[in-house]
Enzyme design. Sequence first.
Site, PDB file in Angstrom:
ATOM      1  N   SER A  96       0.829  -1.215   0.000  1.00  0.00           N
ATOM      2  CA  SER A  96       0.000   0.000   0.000  1.00  0.00           C
ATOM      3  C   SER A  96       0.859   1.260   0.000  1.00  0.00           C
ATOM      4  O   SER A  96       0.568   2.227  -0.706  1.00  0.00           O
ATOM      5  CB  SER A  96      -0.926   0.016   1.226  1.00  0.00           C
ATOM      6  OG  SER A  96      -1.839  -1.061   1.170  1.00  0.00           O
ATOM      7  N   GLY A 137      -6.422  -5.277  -3.033  1.00  0.00           N
ATOM      8  CA  GLY A 137      -6.882  -4.501  -1.872  1.00  0.00           C
ATOM      9  C   GLY A 137      -5.814  -3.554  -1.362  1.00  0.00           C
ATOM     10  O   GLY A 137      -6.092  -2.410  -0.991  1.00  0.00           O
ATOM     11  N   ASP A 138      -4.559  -4.020  -1.369  1.00  0.00           N
ATOM     12  CA  ASP A 138      -3.439  -3.162  -0.929  1.00  0.00           C
ATOM     13  C   ASP A 138      -3.319  -1.950  -1.837  1.00  0.00           C
ATOM     14  O   ASP A 138      -3.108  -0.824  -1.385  1.00  0.00           O
ATOM     15  CB  ASP A 138      -2.107  -3.926  -0.980  1.00  0.00           C
ATOM     16  CG  ASP A 138      -2.122  -5.193  -0.122  1.00  0.00           C
ATOM     17  OD1 ASP A 138      -2.904  -5.239   0.835  1.00  0.00           O
ATOM     18  OD2 ASP A 138      -1.344  -6.107  -0.431  1.00  0.00           O
ATOM     19  N   ALA A 139      -3.443  -2.189  -3.155  1.00  0.00           N
ATOM     20  CA  ALA A 139      -3.323  -1.099  -4.128  1.00  0.00           C
ATOM     21  C   ALA A 139      -4.465  -0.106  -3.958  1.00  0.00           C
ATOM     22  O   ALA A 139      -4.267   1.111  -4.062  1.00  0.00           O
ATOM     23  CB  ALA A 139      -3.316  -1.656  -5.548  1.00  0.00           C
TER      24      ALA A 139
END
EC number: 2.7.1.20
Length: 344
Positions: free
Chosen positions: A70, A298-300
Amino acid sequence: MASSDFDGILLGMGNPLLDVSAVVDQEFLDKYEIKLNNAILAEDKHLPMYDEMSQKFNVEYIAGGATQNSIKVAQWMLQIPGATSYMGSIGKDKYGEAMKKDATAAGVNVHYYEDESTGTGTCGVCVVGGERSLIANLSAANCYKVEHLKKPENWALVEKAKFYYIAGFFLTVSPESIQLVREHAAANNKVFTMNLSAPFICEFFKDVQEKCLPYMDYVFGNETEARTFSRVHGWETDDVEQIAIKISQLPKATGTYKRTTVITQGADPVVVAEDGKVKKYPVIPLPKEKLVDTNGAGDAFVGGFLSQLVHGKSIEECVRAGCYASNVVIQRSGCTYPEKPDFH
């Protein structure tokens, strides 16, 4: 804001892991009892899988770990050198060196704790039909010590930052470090954000997660994690919108910011809850044949979201940036991206 105002504005803390990523087959998943779309910690039965993956399948090694992903994506979206910092624990080995090189090349100011006796952590990323399952062997990532955070050169990163992001996975490693950061954020009216991260965190680390919740200004998660959170808290609802509202209304440690809950649902709209109301934002549609893998999606999303949050942009803009970043990442292997973003 001048670019100097962004110096170290966003700090992440988490488990730096080297992703060992491969497209595998159902037989391999069954052998190691792996479910798709899940994230777990490796047990003894999983330990042989890393070698087997590299022998049987075409393996890629990619610097990863949820928070580090992230932060790297936020850094990429911001395009301002040194806007982001990151702390976590690696081993003194070739994987650790590769990780350091990768994160530094990405423009992130990394202050790793280097553990002498344990190897750098790895994460098996098993991909079948574009869906991923994560099996993390934390190793050195599990050795982060609060003493490292307290060193003046590292605590300076905490003092400099105005926004903090910590994935729920770090709750299993150093709750004391999270406590210091969240209390600093609350005392100095800074923005503290976390992620539910995985069903097992909501289930088996409920107590440490609950101690952090009052401090969270933004809570991220996906629909599976939200439903697990609801079940564990006895809410008896599977409705993601209702769950998002309930999370946003849990007690807060300070009144400086209201809490916002942001739940992604794969190809379905992003659910955002604040002030007792829900808004839904559609994601960018992607034809199935363009999907490479969902690892890091999801991290991105979080990285894209935070890149606009630090600019003081609206929730709508933050979500739009999150959707853009995750759309880029799922068309590539692992949490990787082209040289420059094309986000306007």
